[in-house]
Design a protein around this motif. Structure first.
Motif, short mmCIF file in Angstrom:
data_model
loop_
_atom_site.label_atom_id
_atom_site.label_comp_id
_atom_site.label_asym_id
_atom_site.label_seq_id
_atom_site.Cartn_x
_atom_site.Cartn_y
_atom_site.Cartn_z
N SER A 1 0.85 -1.18 0.00
CA SER A 1 0.00 0.00 0.00
C SER A 1 0.88 1.23 0.00
CB SER A 1 -0.90 0.01 1.23
OG SER A 1 -0.10 0.13 2.40
N GLY A 2 0.31 2.39 -0.27
CA GLY A 2 1.07 3.63 -0.18
C GLY A 2 1.57 4.11 -1.52
N ARG A 3 1.68 5.42 -1.63
CA ARG A 3 2.07 6.00 -2.91
C ARG A 3 3.57 6.16 -3.07
NH1 ARG A 3 -1.45 11.33 -2.68
NH2 ARG A 3 -0.78 11.16 -0.53
N THR A 4 4.34 5.87 -2.00
CA THR A 4 5.78 6.06 -2.08
C THR A 4 6.52 4.73 -2.05
OG1 THR A 4 5.93 6.24 0.34
CG2 THR A 4 5.61 8.29 -0.93
N PHE A 5 5.89 3.69 -2.54
CA PHE A 5 6.51 2.37 -2.50
C PHE A 5 7.84 2.36 -3.21
CE2 PHE A 5 6.95 -2.01 -2.04
CZ PHE A 5 7.18 -2.62 -3.26
N GLY A 6 7.98 3.17 -4.22
CA GLY A 6 9.23 3.23 -4.96
C GLY A 6 10.40 3.76 -4.14
N SER A 7 10.15 4.26 -2.96
CA SER A 7 11.21 4.77 -2.08
C SER A 7 11.69 3.72 -1.08
CB SER A 7 10.69 5.99 -1.30
OG SER A 7 10.37 7.04 -2.18
N TYR A 8 11.16 2.51 -1.18
CA TYR A 8 11.47 1.45 -0.23
C TYR A 8 12.28 0.33 -0.88
CZ TYR A 8 8.01 3.43 2.95
OH TYR A 8 7.31 4.26 3.80
N ALA A 9 13.32 -0.09 -0.18
CA ALA A 9 13.98 -1.35 -0.53
C ALA A 9 13.09 -2.49 -0.05
CB ALA A 9 15.35 -1.44 0.12
N VAL A 10 13.16 -3.63 -0.71
CA VAL A 10 12.29 -4.74 -0.36
C VAL A 10 13.08 -6.03 -0.25
CG1 VAL A 10 10.21 -3.73 -1.36
CG2 VAL A 10 11.75 -5.09 -2.80
N GLY A 11 12.53 -6.94 0.53
CA GLY A 11 13.21 -8.22 0.70
C GLY A 11 12.21 -9.34 0.91
N TRP A 12 12.69 -10.56 0.72
CA TRP A 12 11.93 -11.77 1.02
C TRP A 12 12.71 -12.59 2.06
CZ3 TRP A 12 7.08 -12.99 -0.55
CH2 TRP A 12 6.55 -12.31 -1.65
N PHE A 13 11.96 -13.12 3.01
CA PHE A 13 12.51 -13.98 4.04
C PHE A 13 11.65 -15.23 4.13
CE2 PHE A 13 15.57 -11.20 6.24
CZ PHE A 13 15.27 -9.99 5.61
N ARG A 14 12.18 -16.27 4.77
CA ARG A 14 11.38 -17.47 4.95
C ARG A 14 11.68 -18.10 6.31
NH1 ARG A 14 14.27 -21.37 0.39
NH2 ARG A 14 16.24 -21.75 1.52
N GLN A 15 10.69 -18.82 6.81
CA GLN A 15 10.85 -19.50 8.08
C GLN A 15 10.23 -20.88 7.99
OE1 GLN A 15 9.47 -17.35 11.57
NE2 GLN A 15 10.81 -18.56 12.88
N ALA A 16 11.06 -21.89 8.18
CA ALA A 16 10.60 -23.26 8.17
C ALA A 16 10.26 -23.68 9.60
CB ALA A 16 11.66 -24.17 7.58
N PRO A 17 9.42 -24.67 9.77
CA PRO A 17 9.05 -25.12 11.13
C PRO A 17 10.28 -25.49 11.95
CG PRO A 17 7.61 -26.12 9.50
CD PRO A 17 8.69 -25.44 8.73
N GLY A 18 10.35 -24.93 13.16
CA GLY A 18 11.45 -25.24 14.05
C GLY A 18 12.75 -24.55 13.73
N LYS A 19 12.73 -23.68 12.73
CA LYS A 19 13.96 -22.98 12.34
C LYS A 19 13.78 -21.48 12.46
CE LYS A 19 15.68 -26.50 9.13
NZ LYS A 19 16.20 -26.74 7.76
N GLU A 20 14.91 -20.78 12.51
CA GLU A 20 14.86 -19.33 12.55
C GLU A 20 14.54 -18.77 11.17
OE1 GLU A 20 18.02 -18.53 16.20
OE2 GLU A 20 18.42 -17.76 14.20
N ARG A 21 14.02 -17.56 11.18
CA ARG A 21 13.77 -16.89 9.92
C ARG A 21 15.08 -16.62 9.20
NH1 ARG A 21 10.59 -11.63 10.81
NH2 ARG A 21 12.63 -10.88 11.51
#
Length: 120
Positions: free
Chosen positions: A24-44
Protein backbone atom coordinates in the motif's frame (compact mmCIF):
# COMPACT_ATOMS: atom_id res chain seq x y z
CA UNK A 1 3.42 0.84 4.23
CA UNK A 2 1.37 -2.36 4.45
CA UNK A 3 2.47 -5.55 2.73
CA UNK A 4 0.48 -8.61 1.66
CA UNK A 5 2.20 -11.70 0.30
CA UNK A 6 0.45 -14.25 -1.90
CA UNK A 7 1.13 -16.97 -4.43
CA UNK A 8 2.26 -19.80 -2.20
CA UNK A 9 1.08 -23.35 -2.61
CA UNK A 10 2.02 -26.98 -2.97
CA UNK A 11 4.42 -27.91 -5.76
CA UNK A 12 6.54 -30.92 -6.64
CA UNK A 13 10.31 -30.78 -6.46
CA UNK A 14 11.70 -29.22 -9.59
CA UNK A 15 8.63 -27.08 -10.08
CA UNK A 16 8.14 -23.32 -9.98
CA UNK A 17 6.08 -20.75 -8.11
CA UNK A 18 5.89 -16.98 -8.25
CA UNK A 19 5.20 -15.12 -5.06
CA UNK A 20 3.77 -11.62 -5.07
CA UNK A 21 3.90 -8.94 -2.40
CA UNK A 22 1.40 -6.12 -2.81
CA UNK A 23 2.21 -2.89 -0.99
CA UNK A 24 0.00 0.00 0.00
CA UNK A 25 1.07 3.63 -0.18
CA UNK A 26 2.07 6.00 -2.91
CA UNK A 27 5.78 6.06 -2.08
CA UNK A 28 6.51 2.37 -2.50
CA UNK A 29 9.23 3.23 -4.96
CA UNK A 30 11.21 4.77 -2.08
CA UNK A 31 11.47 1.45 -0.23
CA UNK A 32 13.98 -1.35 -0.53
CA UNK A 33 12.29 -4.74 -0.36
CA UNK A 34 13.21 -8.22 0.70
CA UNK A 35 11.93 -11.77 1.02
CA UNK A 36 12.51 -13.98 4.04
CA UNK A 37 11.38 -17.47 4.95
CA UNK A 38 10.85 -19.50 8.08
CA UNK A 39 10.60 -23.26 8.17
CA UNK A 40 9.05 -25.12 11.13
CA UNK A 41 11.45 -25.24 14.05
CA UNK A 42 13.96 -22.98 12.34
CA UNK A 43 14.86 -19.33 12.55
CA UNK A 44 13.77 -16.89 9.92
CA UNK A 45 16.32 -16.60 7.13
CA UNK A 46 17.06 -14.09 4.41
CA UNK A 47 16.16 -15.10 0.85
CA UNK A 48 16.55 -12.08 -1.43
CA UNK A 49 16.53 -8.28 -1.45
CA UNK A 50 16.24 -5.51 -4.01
CA UNK A 51 16.99 -1.82 -3.78
CA UNK A 52 14.29 0.74 -4.42
CA UNK A 53 15.50 1.39 -7.96
CA UNK A 54 16.02 -2.29 -8.68
CA UNK A 55 19.65 -1.61 -9.44
CA UNK A 56 21.11 -3.88 -6.78
CA UNK A 57 20.06 -7.35 -5.70
CA UNK A 58 21.20 -9.75 -3.03
CA UNK A 59 20.45 -13.47 -2.70
CA UNK A 60 21.08 -16.12 -0.12
CA UNK A 61 23.57 -18.68 -1.40
CA UNK A 62 20.96 -21.40 -1.09
CA UNK A 63 18.71 -19.79 -3.73
CA UNK A 64 21.21 -18.20 -6.12
CA UNK A 65 20.56 -19.23 -9.68
CA UNK A 66 17.08 -20.53 -8.84
CA UNK A 67 15.18 -17.54 -7.41
CA UNK A 68 14.73 -14.08 -8.91
CA UNK A 69 13.45 -11.02 -7.08
CA UNK A 70 11.90 -8.19 -9.07
CA UNK A 71 9.57 -5.26 -8.60
CA UNK A 72 6.98 -3.27 -10.49
CA UNK A 73 6.83 0.10 -8.75
CA UNK A 74 3.80 1.48 -10.65
CA UNK A 75 1.90 -1.62 -9.48
CA UNK A 76 3.35 -1.43 -5.94
CA UNK A 77 4.30 -5.08 -6.20
CA UNK A 78 7.38 -7.19 -5.53
CA UNK A 79 7.81 -10.66 -6.97
CA UNK A 80 9.85 -13.70 -6.12
CA UNK A 81 10.14 -16.15 -9.00
CA UNK A 82 11.18 -19.52 -7.63
CA UNK A 83 12.39 -22.21 -10.02
CA UNK A 84 13.88 -25.66 -9.51
CA UNK A 85 12.24 -25.85 -6.12
CA UNK A 86 13.56 -28.29 -3.54
CA UNK A 87 11.89 -29.81 -0.48
CA UNK A 88 14.21 -27.71 1.68
CA UNK A 89 12.59 -24.57 0.24
CA UNK A 90 9.44 -25.46 2.17
CA UNK A 91 8.65 -22.56 4.51
CA UNK A 92 6.42 -19.60 5.16
CA UNK A 93 7.67 -16.76 2.99
CA UNK A 94 7.40 -13.14 4.12
CA UNK A 95 8.05 -9.91 2.30
CA UNK A 96 9.53 -6.89 4.03
CA UNK A 97 10.33 -3.26 3.25
CA UNK A 98 12.52 -0.46 4.50
CA UNK A 99 12.56 3.17 3.44
CA UNK A 100 15.78 4.39 1.87
CA UNK A 101 18.76 3.52 -0.27
CA UNK A 102 20.78 0.35 -0.50
CA UNK A 103 20.18 -3.22 0.67
CA UNK A 104 18.82 -3.04 4.23
CA UNK A 105 20.31 -4.83 7.20
CA UNK A 106 17.03 -4.57 9.05
CA UNK A 107 13.49 -3.99 7.85
CA UNK A 108 10.73 -1.83 9.29
CA UNK A 109 7.66 -3.30 7.63
CA UNK A 110 6.61 -6.92 7.34
CA UNK A 111 3.77 -8.67 5.61
CA UNK A 112 2.00 -11.81 6.71
CA UNK A 113 3.46 -14.86 5.10
CA UNK A 114 2.44 -17.24 2.39
CA UNK A 115 3.07 -20.97 2.72
CA UNK A 116 5.26 -22.74 0.17
CA UNK A 117 5.39 -26.54 0.35
CA UNK A 118 7.63 -28.55 -1.95
CA UNK A 119 7.01 -32.28 -2.10
CA UNK A 120 9.72 -34.77 -2.97
Amino acid sequence: VQLQASGGGLVQAGGSLRLSCAASGRTFGSYAVGWFRQAPGKEREFVAALTRSGGRVSYADSVKGRFTISRDNPKNTVYLQMNSLKPEDTAVYHCAAKYGLGIPVEYDYWGQGTQVTVSS
